[in-house]
Design a protein around this motif. Structure first.
Motif, mmCIF file in Angstrom:
data_model
loop_
_atom_site.group_PDB
_atom_site.id
_atom_site.type_symbol
_atom_site.label_atom_id
_atom_site.label_comp_id
_atom_site.label_asym_id
_atom_site.label_seq_id
_atom_site.Cartn_x
_atom_site.Cartn_y
_atom_site.Cartn_z
ATOM 1 N N ARG A 73 0.931 -1.181 -0.339
ATOM 2 C CA ARG A 73 -0.229 0.224 -0.336
ATOM 3 C C ARG A 73 0.745 1.321 -0.053
ATOM 4 N NH1 ARG A 73 -4.028 -2.530 4.275
ATOM 5 N NH2 ARG A 73 -1.695 -2.969 4.908
ATOM 6 N N LYS A 74 2.121 1.319 0.772
ATOM 7 C CA LYS A 74 2.702 2.527 1.084
ATOM 8 C C LYS A 74 3.541 2.673 -0.372
ATOM 9 C CE LYS A 74 6.676 4.346 3.614
ATOM 10 N NZ LYS A 74 7.133 4.063 4.823
ATOM 11 N N ILE A 75 3.293 1.773 -0.567
ATOM 12 C CA ILE A 75 4.214 1.841 -2.056
ATOM 13 C C ILE A 75 3.708 2.603 -3.198
ATOM 14 C CG2 ILE A 75 4.967 0.814 -4.527
ATOM 15 C CD1 ILE A 75 6.548 -1.360 -2.790
ATOM 16 N N VAL A 76 2.187 2.065 -3.286
ATOM 17 C CA VAL A 76 1.334 2.163 -4.661
ATOM 18 C C VAL A 76 0.778 4.088 -4.478
ATOM 19 C CG1 VAL A 76 -1.460 1.996 -5.091
ATOM 20 C CG2 VAL A 76 0.232 0.129 -4.510
ATOM 21 N N LYS A 77 0.434 4.139 -2.862
ATOM 22 C CA LYS A 77 0.608 5.304 -1.819
ATOM 23 C C LYS A 77 1.665 6.488 -2.835
ATOM 24 C CE LYS A 77 -2.693 5.004 1.783
ATOM 25 N NZ LYS A 77 -3.631 5.796 1.053
ATOM 26 N N THR A 78 2.315 6.368 -2.533
ATOM 27 C CA THR A 78 3.794 6.674 -3.221
ATOM 28 C C THR A 78 4.088 7.249 -4.167
ATOM 29 O OG1 THR A 78 5.275 6.083 -1.198
ATOM 30 C CG2 THR A 78 6.627 7.303 -2.783
ATOM 31 N N THR A 100 3.619 -12.397 -3.751
ATOM 32 C CA THR A 100 3.658 -13.082 -3.034
ATOM 33 C C THR A 100 3.549 -14.091 -4.086
ATOM 34 O OG1 THR A 100 2.375 -12.081 -1.506
ATOM 35 C CG2 THR A 100 1.828 -14.660 -1.907
ATOM 36 N N GLU A 101 3.049 -14.192 -5.009
ATOM 37 C CA GLU A 101 3.094 -15.532 -6.020
ATOM 38 C C GLU A 101 4.762 -15.787 -6.074
ATOM 39 O OE1 GLU A 101 1.248 -15.409 -9.483
ATOM 40 O OE2 GLU A 101 -1.210 -14.885 -8.487
ATOM 41 N N ASP A 102 5.542 -14.553 -6.280
ATOM 42 C CA ASP A 102 6.541 -14.320 -6.902
ATOM 43 C C ASP A 102 7.977 -15.242 -6.345
ATOM 44 O OD1 ASP A 102 9.109 -13.999 -9.124
ATOM 45 O OD2 ASP A 102 9.946 -12.744 -7.563
ATOM 46 N N LEU A 103 7.356 -14.367 -4.905
ATOM 47 C CA LEU A 103 8.014 -15.473 -3.039
ATOM 48 C C LEU A 103 7.478 -17.014 -3.555
ATOM 49 C CD1 LEU A 103 7.534 -12.070 -0.568
ATOM 50 C CD2 LEU A 103 9.582 -13.041 -1.620
ATOM 51 N N VAL A 114 -3.930 -5.953 -6.032
ATOM 52 C CA VAL A 114 -2.787 -7.364 -6.832
ATOM 53 C C VAL A 114 -1.572 -7.496 -6.898
ATOM 54 C CG1 VAL A 114 -3.007 -6.455 -10.025
ATOM 55 C CG2 VAL A 114 -4.938 -6.598 -8.749
ATOM 56 N N LEU A 115 -0.564 -6.056 -7.023
ATOM 57 C CA LEU A 115 0.349 -5.729 -6.295
ATOM 58 C C LEU A 115 1.073 -7.120 -5.464
ATOM 59 C CD1 LEU A 115 3.255 -4.721 -6.732
ATOM 60 C CD2 LEU A 115 2.478 -2.797 -5.641
ATOM 61 N N ALA A 116 0.152 -6.455 -3.795
ATOM 62 C CA ALA A 116 0.744 -8.191 -3.123
ATOM 63 C C ALA A 116 0.446 -9.453 -3.761
ATOM 64 C CB ALA A 116 -0.048 -7.419 -2.218
ATOM 65 N N ASP A 168 -7.320 3.676 -10.815
ATOM 66 C CA ASP A 168 -8.707 4.143 -10.592
ATOM 67 C C ASP A 168 -8.905 3.399 -8.355
ATOM 68 O OD1 ASP A 168 -8.468 1.648 -10.655
ATOM 69 O OD2 ASP A 168 -10.324 1.313 -11.241
ATOM 70 N N SER A 169 -8.276 2.566 -8.401
ATOM 71 C CA SER A 169 -8.080 2.469 -7.007
ATOM 72 C C SER A 169 -7.248 1.774 -6.223
ATOM 73 C CB SER A 169 -9.814 1.735 -6.846
ATOM 74 O OG SER A 169 -9.657 0.751 -5.476
ATOM 75 N N GLU A 170 -7.118 3.284 -5.357
ATOM 76 C CA GLU A 170 -5.426 2.369 -4.780
ATOM 77 C C GLU A 170 -5.775 0.794 -4.181
ATOM 78 O OE1 GLU A 170 -3.385 5.654 -2.190
ATOM 79 O OE2 GLU A 170 -3.779 7.117 -3.288
ATOM 80 N N PRO A 171 -6.556 1.011 -3.498
ATOM 81 C CA PRO A 171 -6.851 -0.667 -2.511
ATOM 82 C C PRO A 171 -6.208 -1.873 -3.298
ATOM 83 C CG PRO A 171 -8.427 1.070 -1.306
ATOM 84 C CD PRO A 171 -7.336 1.858 -2.776
#
Length: 80
Positions: free
Chosen positions: A1-6, A30-33, A24-26, A16-19
């Motif tokens: 969330r912090k990355i998106v907000k920044t 997670t999948e990559d890890l 989606v980014l999280a 259109d929607s930060e959350p």
């Protein structure tokens, strides 16, 4: 969330929607890890099978882990 907000605050990202974007980014991270976790487990299994060979060749576990991980990642097309 912090990355998106920044990124939004700095004008580097328009959403259109930060959350939703943060979710989606999280999920993607997670999948990559998880891919790397599965690769690490596969490397451990290979090393268990070849423990005696490692002792004879006088190579450390960590050195062999790195070598096997790089090889398996390349074979599977995983970018580390």
């Amino acid at each position: 969330r912090k990355i998106v907000k920044t990124l939004v605050r700095e004008g580097k990202l328009e959403v259109d929607s930060e959350p939703r974007v943060a979710e989606v980014l999280a999920h993607a991270l997670t999948e990559d890890l998880q891919v790397e976790d599965r690769l690490n487990e596969e490397v451990r299994e290979v090393l268990v099978q070849h423990a005696s060979e490692m002792q004879r060749s006088n190579i450390t576990y960590s050195e062999m882990f790195k070598m096997v991980k790089r090889k398996l990642a390349k074979e599977k097309g995983i970018i580390l």
